[in-house]
Write a protein that holds these residues in place. Structure first.
Motif, PDB file in Angstrom:
ATOM      1  N   UNK A 132      45.888   1.730  15.056  1.00 39.84           N
ATOM      2  CA  UNK A 132      44.822   0.718  15.069  1.00 39.84           C
ATOM      3  C   UNK A 132      43.848   1.068  16.195  1.00 39.84           C
ATOM      4  N   UNK A 133      42.561   1.084  15.864  1.00 39.79           N
ATOM      5  CA  UNK A 133      41.514   1.354  16.857  1.00 39.79           C
ATOM      6  C   UNK A 133      40.664   0.104  17.012  1.00 39.79           C
ATOM      7  N   UNK A 134      40.521  -0.374  18.235  1.00 41.04           N
ATOM      8  CA  UNK A 134      39.631  -1.488  18.558  1.00 41.04           C
ATOM      9  C   UNK A 134      38.580  -0.994  19.542  1.00 41.04           C
ATOM     10  N   UNK A 135      37.315  -1.256  19.262  1.00 36.39           N
ATOM     11  CA  UNK A 135      36.217  -0.732  20.081  1.00 36.39           C
ATOM     12  C   UNK A 135      35.210  -1.843  20.350  1.00 36.39           C
ATOM     13  N   UNK A 136      34.662  -1.838  21.575  1.00 39.80           N
ATOM     14  CA  UNK A 136      33.705  -2.864  21.996  1.00 39.80           C
ATOM     15  C   UNK A 136      32.535  -2.198  22.721  1.00 39.80           C
ATOM     16  N   UNK A 137      31.378  -2.867  22.658  1.00 38.06           N
ATOM     17  CA  UNK A 137      30.209  -2.490  23.446  1.00 38.06           C
ATOM     18  C   UNK A 137      29.901  -3.661  24.371  1.00 38.06           C
ATOM     19  N   UNK A 138      30.292  -3.577  25.642  1.00 38.57           N
ATOM     20  CA  UNK A 138      30.107  -4.714  26.558  1.00 38.57           C
ATOM     21  C   UNK A 138      28.641  -4.903  26.956  1.00 38.57           C
ATOM     22  N   UNK A 139      28.333  -6.151  27.329  1.00 42.86           N
ATOM     23  CA  UNK A 139      27.039  -6.497  27.905  1.00 42.86           C
ATOM     24  C   UNK A 139      27.156  -6.909  29.363  1.00 42.86           C
ATOM     25  N   UNK A 140      28.349  -7.255  29.812  1.00 45.08           N
ATOM     26  CA  UNK A 140      28.558  -7.691  31.194  1.00 45.08           C
ATOM     27  C   UNK A 140      29.188  -6.567  31.997  1.00 45.08           C
ATOM     28  N   UNK A 141      28.693  -6.408  33.232  1.00 38.38           N
ATOM     29  CA  UNK A 141      29.151  -5.326  34.086  1.00 38.38           C
ATOM     30  C   UNK A 141      29.442  -5.867  35.483  1.00 38.38           C
ATOM     31  N   UNK A 142      30.328  -5.195  36.163  1.00 34.09           N
ATOM     32  CA  UNK A 142      30.667  -5.500  37.552  1.00 34.09           C
ATOM     33  C   UNK A 142      31.210  -4.233  38.183  1.00 34.09           C
ATOM     34  N   UNK A 143      31.624  -4.315  39.429  1.00 36.27           N
ATOM     35  CA  UNK A 143      32.164  -3.113  40.068  1.00 36.27           C
ATOM     36  C   UNK A 143      33.481  -2.706  39.435  1.00 36.27           C
ATOM     37  N   UNK A 144      34.185  -3.641  38.797  1.00 37.76           N
ATOM     38  CA  UNK A 144      35.447  -3.320  38.128  1.00 37.76           C
ATOM     39  C   UNK A 144      35.236  -2.982  36.660  1.00 37.76           C
ATOM     40  N   UNK A 145      34.064  -3.266  36.132  1.00 38.62           N
ATOM     41  CA  UNK A 145      33.781  -3.014  34.712  1.00 38.62           C
ATOM     42  C   UNK A 145      32.447  -2.286  34.622  1.00 38.62           C
ATOM     43  N   UNK A 146      32.482  -0.986  34.516  1.00 39.16           N
ATOM     44  CA  UNK A 146      31.276  -0.162  34.415  1.00 39.16           C
ATOM     45  C   UNK A 146      31.216   0.571  33.081  1.00 39.16           C
ATOM     46  N   UNK A 147      31.970   0.161  32.097  1.00 37.36           N
ATOM     47  CA  UNK A 147      32.047   0.877  30.819  1.00 37.36           C
ATOM     48  C   UNK A 147      31.080   0.256  29.820  1.00 37.36           C
ATOM     49  N   UNK A 148      30.282   1.108  29.195  1.00 37.20           N
ATOM     50  CA  UNK A 148      29.385   0.638  28.147  1.00 37.20           C
ATOM     51  C   UNK A 148      30.055   0.711  26.787  1.00 37.20           C
ATOM     52  N   UNK A 149      31.188   1.423  26.714  1.00 36.95           N
ATOM     53  CA  UNK A 149      32.055   1.431  25.530  1.00 36.95           C
ATOM     54  C   UNK A 149      33.493   1.309  26.012  1.00 36.95           C
ATOM     55  N   UNK A 150      34.234   0.404  25.397  1.00 41.92           N
ATOM     56  CA  UNK A 150      35.637   0.196  25.708  1.00 41.92           C
ATOM     57  C   UNK A 150      36.427   0.167  24.418  1.00 41.92           C
ATOM     58  N   UNK A 151      37.674   0.608  24.481  1.00 38.74           N
ATOM     59  CA  UNK A 151      38.488   0.545  23.276  1.00 38.74           C
ATOM     60  C   UNK A 151      39.917   0.946  23.523  1.00 38.74           C
ATOM     61  N   UNK A 152      40.745   0.684  22.524  1.00 36.07           N
ATOM     62  CA  UNK A 152      42.163   1.052  22.589  1.00 36.07           C
ATOM     63  C   UNK A 152      42.592   1.624  21.251  1.00 36.07           C
ATOM     64  N   UNK A 153      43.609   2.467  21.311  1.00 35.89           N
ATOM     65  CA  UNK A 153      44.285   2.971  20.118  1.00 35.89           C
ATOM     66  C   UNK A 153      45.753   2.584  20.259  1.00 35.89           C
ATOM     67  N   UNK A 154      46.230   1.757  19.347  1.00 34.77           N
ATOM     68  CA  UNK A 154      47.607   1.251  19.416  1.00 34.77           C
ATOM     69  C   UNK A 154      48.341   1.576  18.134  1.00 34.77           C
TER      70      UNK A 154
END
Length: 1041
Positions: A448-470
């Motif tokens: 299973x692949x889940x993918x996101x395009x975030x709009x919120x950023x912080x020093x702990x979250x600098x990813x413009x694409x996030x996702x997991x493969x489970x």
């Protein structure tokens, strides 16, 4: 005079013609290909043999209409490039590979595991005239290669069999004849069966060392080959392009007996349909298996992360993943066995991935062939989109561009299909590993692949694409969920993405304020900075956001740097510091193009007075150091304050330490796998008064941990090369017009000085022979070089000027350039005229005393002495610069010779022991001032070496010692001294100078030994006119009182 001008114009015309003849763009040769290459010839003389060998493979003929309705773009649809090939047996390999090759200067052999087995196939001809009911005959070319460091997929322009080998690359080209047919049914396929003719590399009978000849020298030019026409190629294409039927697979077999030297083990082939094939979204059952209920609840679902939910999800996804692959995050939260925690999700790891020991350093995922199809949502207002793609693993040190062009499907690829709905912002897909078809070949679709395009950023979250493969396997999970990401880059923040209002949340401002108070105690230096120096700040602009965007550009660093001190003082490191957010601004802002921010674009004017708190700006960014010695702090995410009063940033840094997952799992002071106990201080140079402060940026990075902490690192202190701000760069571009005007003025004045000398010698003909011809030659060369090379006479037109589109469109600059060329030609012509008058005056003087040539001034000894002085000077320059780039140094020294143009006159005056005034004061003093203007201009206008342009002037390179700041002072002083010496020599007679410089036993000048002849007061030009009979000895003399 007329003849001289005609000669000058003819010279210019010749130069232009030569430049036009040789002015060929070197980049234009790359695409040159002979237009008269003989076309390929195609034969179909083996079709009967093909049908016989392929009778058990091809489907039988049916009663359907003749094959041919699907021949439109048949060549493109049936061709593929950069697929995979492999041999399961290793008893009879297909071809050798020489891995003994030096890469990046390292000795030894390359790792054979880093090589790629690539295969490409092109349909070169279709026999439309002789189609049967169920098949069509074709010609094709297959290229099988083993290569390191790149792709090869260039279509051959010959259908001859070939084999090429050199270190790091082996390539076998096989032309084929065959037939293509379709099997019936919805699940049918297109089958291609062909026979080929190859020149196979000779294989020794010894199976343990079949390619011993590769070790012999000269094997590249004459590899031992053996001809073979018993090669069978079978390729199967799916009719429908779906999740489970997107693979082209086939085999390359030898029809020879196993005992034959021509026999090789079967070669398996895998590729994927080209972009021209239409994808069919028909795997709803498999998608629902992974994504029901939707959205799937994973680690990012309930984190409060703002997600993109706009109408251009696929467009943004392709833009963010089309160039750069995704980064694999280590399983730092894994608390299971080492085998599970170090496994790369569902993929099979090669030796390079296993060598990372679970850190997955350098491992990336490439998202290929993204397909989207919008579908109406079931009774909802949200947008529903079907998405399909291929996820490919990019191993460490593998070129990500090359990996993105590969088409083979294997156990390091996932074929994925799923859905994205705007109400949730989640892309959920089912993943199928390797080659999967209707019979279930392969491991299957259990990821299973889940993918996101975030709009919120912080020093702990600098990813413009996030996702997991489970894994979909419940209970006994085969792998720990694999996380991937792509860090945001300010250059990507534009278009549809910014219309959804991405934002940054600051969380380290209080800590940054503590750093500011620690590093900025009250001191006299701080008072001086605040009182006299100005640093980058928000200036007047169309709006406040535009002002912040321009300030962000000034604060961005892309410069080389060196350590402030230590043994590696001169080791170079490339520094990149990119601003992500500055105050309320996220990314960049263009008032005429950006509609994503609702602020009115009202003009912003900076206030004259601020409190220090009002001047502080929140800032975030990423600091990257490129260099092996800074591997521990190569990438740091920063957030803090910018204090424009002193030009410093006080930042809290966070570095990713998730690669050490097996050591840091129990660490309690990490923030989402980040070590944020780092202080970063960046100091910027002032925007003005650059001569008071070294215009370099300084970067200080220090760890706040104790020395015994495994995450502690030693402080890093760097200093960049001189930097320039945006306004200063614009100022440099505007210098072209200013320098052009200065050229016009100086050349016009120089022409006036030369004319005064011409009028002067007309009235003082007795002094004309004592003008040094070497001096005039030096001046003529100075004006002639720009006419030949296209360089500037006084001020250098830099390469950046020539490439500036703004300057190219400026009519004023063009007019200035042409006017300068005309003035240079006039100066050159007048100097030649002056040379001609001196030469004729000496000839006349020689006719007065034909038996006493020593009484006539000669430049022979002047030339010898001047040449020796300059040769010694040039040798000293080479010694100072370690004898490197002598040709460049020679070009620089030519300018120095021109600056000291009075040196031959000084030497000549001493040799000739003059008692007259051959040069007018306005002439030699004026030209001296003109020659020194570039140095004065350089000292005042550009007091530092320009970091953007390597040279500022044609013969004045500020990077050289004698054209440094010291040179800009020393050269004018010496030139002025030469002018003073000439003035003294002309004011006082030689006898008077001998008396003044006579110190008894020590005499500076020898006593006068030669009495030179004086000419009559004024002799007209007509004196050189020969008689009508052509006798040179017969001349007319005309004296003018």
């Amino acid at each position: 005079m007329k003849s001289v001008f005609m000669l000058g114009f003819f010279l210019i015309l010749c130069i232009r013609l030569v430049n036009a003849a040789i002015g060929i763009d070197p980049n234009g040769f790359g695409d040159l290909r002979s237009t008269k290459e003989p076309p390929m010839t195609f034969k179909y003389d083996r079709i009967d043999e093909v049908k016989k060998e392929c009778s058990s493979i091809m489907p039988p003929d049916s009663n359907q209409k003749p094959y041919g309705k699907r021949l439109y773009r048949f060549k493109d649809k049936m061709s593929f490039i950069n697929g995979d090939w492999w041999q399961e047996l290793d008893k009879a390999p297909l071809m050798p590979f020489d891995d003994h090759h030096k890469l990046n200067g390292s000795d030894g052999s390359l790792d054979p595991n880093s090589s790629l087995n690539l295969v490409s196939f092109w349909v070169t001809d279709v026999d439309r005239a002789h189609r049967s009911k169920n098949s069509v005959s074709i010609n094709g070319i297959l290229q099988v290669a083993i290569t390191i460091g790149g792709l090869y997929g260039a279509k051959p322009y010959s259908n001859n069999p070939m084999f090429n080998i050199y270190p790091g690359h082996s390539e076998l080209t096989i032309p084929f004849q065959g037939i293509v047919s379709d099997s019936e049914g919805n699940d049918g396929e297109t089958v291609m069966c062909l026979l080929g003719n190859a020149m196979l590399p000779y294989r020794y009978p010894d199976s343990s060392n079949p390619w011993d000849w590769v070790k012999e020298p000269g094997y590249i030019n004459q590899p031992p080959l053996i001809q073979d026409d018993r090669i069978l190629l079978v390729i199967r294409y799916p009719k429908a392009f779906t999740l489970t039927k997107r693979t082209i697979y086939g085999s390359l077999k030898s029809l020879n007996a196993k005992s034959s030297q021509k026999y090789f083990d079967e070669v398996k082939i895998s590729s994927s349909l080209s972009a021209s094939a239409n994808y069919e979204f028909s795997s709803e059952n498999l998608v629902s298996k992974a994504c029901t209920p939707y959205p799937y609840k994973d680690n990012f679902t309930n984190t409060g992360l703002g997600l993109y939910k706009g109408a251009d999800f696929c467009l943004i996804l392709e833009r963010f993943t089309g160039q750069d692959p995704l980064t694999v995050v280590p399983n730092w939260k894994c608390n299971q066995t080492n085998e599970i925690c170090s496994k790369l999700g569902p993929f099979e790891s090669d030796s390079r991935i296993k060598a990372t020991n679970g850190s997955f350093k350098g491992v990336r995922l490439s998202l290929q062939d993204v397909r989207c199809e919008e579908s109406p949502s079931k009774g909802q207002k949200s947008k529903f989109t079907k998405v399909a793609a291929v996820i490919r693993v990019v191993s460490p040190f593998e070129d990500h561009y090359n990996a993105g062009q590969r088409t083979g499907l294997n156990n390091m690829t996932l074929s994925a299909e799923g859905m994205w709905e705007s109400s949730s912002g989640q892309l959920c897909m089912i993943g199928c590993l390797g080659i999967v078809d209707k019979d279930g070949i392969g491991i299957g679709c259990d990821s299973r692949i889940c993918l996101y395009i975030p709009l919120s950023f912080s020093i702990k979250q600098r990813s413009i694409i996030l996702g997991t493969i489970s894994s979909l396997k419940e209970g006994n999970s085969s792998f720990f969920p694999l996380t991937f990401e792509k860090l945001v880059r300010p250059s990507e923040l534009y278009d549809q993405y910014t219309e959804s209002h991405p934002y940054y949340t600051y969380s380290k401002i209080d800590l940054a304020g503590t750093i500011l108070e620690k590093h900025e105690p009250f001191s006299f230096q701080t008072v001086i900075k605040k009182s006299f120096l100005t640093f980058p700040k928000v200036e007047d602009a169309d709006s406040y956001l535009v002002g912040l965007s321009l300030l962000s550009e000034d604060l961005t660093l892309h410069h080389p740097a060196v350590p402030d001190s230590g043994p590696n003082r001169f080791s170079r490191t490339d520094v990149q510091f990119e601003i992500l957010s500055l105050g309320p601004l996220f990314g960049h802002y263009w008032s005429l193009q950006n509609d994503s921010i609702t602020e009115e674009d009202t003009p912003y004017h900076a206030k004259t007075t601020y409190t220090e708190r009002q001047l502080l700006l929140n800032v975030s960014g990423q600091l990257s150091l490129f260099g092996g010695q800074y591997g521990n702090v190569s990438d740091i995410l920063v957030e803090g304050l910018y204090y424009p009063v002193v030009g410093k940033m006080y930042l809290v840094g966070c570095r990713d330490v998730r690669a050490s997952w097996n050591v840091l799992y129990e660490s309690m002071d990490l923030e989402n796998g980040l070590d944020c106990l780092i202080e970063v201080v960046i100091s910027y140079p002032p925007t003005a008064t650059r001569w008071m402060v070294n215009p370099t940026a300084r970067i200080s990075i220090s760890s706040q941990r104790n020395e015994f902490d495994p995450l502690f690192f030693k402080p890093v202190n760097l200093q960049t090369v001189p930097i320039m701000y945006r306004a200063q760069r614009e100022d440099i571009l505007s210098r072209r017009g200013v320098e052009g005007i200065l050229q016009l003025l100086t050349l016009s004045v120089a022409i006036g000085f030369i004319l005064t000398e011409l009028f002067y010698i007309k009235e003082n003909a007795n002094a004309v022979p004592f003008v040094s011809l070497v001096m005039l030659s030096v001046q003529a060369v100075g004006y002639g070089i720009p006419l030949v090379t296209g360089a500037e006479a006084l001020f250098k037109k830099t390469e950046s000027y020539e490439k500036s589109s703004v300057l190219e469109k400026s009519q004023m600059v063009r007019v200035i350039d042409y006017t300068v060329k005309i003035l240079v030609l006039v100066s050159f012509s007048l100097t030649l005229r002056l040379y001609q008058k001196v030469w004729r005056a000496r000839i006349r003087l020689q006719t007065r005393a034909p038996h006493e040539p020593a009484r006539v001034p000669s430049d022979r000894r002047v030339l010898i002495v001047t040449g020796l002085v300059h040769v010694l000077g040039f040798v000293c320059v080479l010694v100072v610069h370690n004898l490197q780039q002598w040709l460049a140094e020679l070009e620089e020294y030519v300018g120095l010779v021109q600056d000291f143009f009075l040196l031959p006159q000084v030497i000549g005056n001493l040799i000739w022991q003059i008692n007259c005034k051959p040069l007018r004061k306005s002439y030699f003093i004026g030209l001296t001032v003109i020659r020194l203007l570039p140095h004065v201009y350089d000292y005042i206008r550009t007091p530092i070496p320009n970091p953007y342009f390597s040279e500022d002037y044609e013969f004045v390179n500020p990077h050289l010692d004698f054209y440094s700041k010291f040179g800009d002072i020393g050269i004018p002083v010496i030139a002025i001294l030469l002018a003073v010496v000439v003035h003294v020599q002309q004011k006082f007679s030689y006898e008077r100078l001998v008396e003044v410089l006579d110190f008894g036993k020590f005499r500076v000048l020898p006593r006068q030994t030669v009495a030179y002849e004086r000419l009559p007061p004024v002799v007209a030009e007509a004196e050189m006119t020969s008689g009508g009979n052509g006798d040179v000895g017969t001349r007319k003399e005309v004296e003018v009182e």
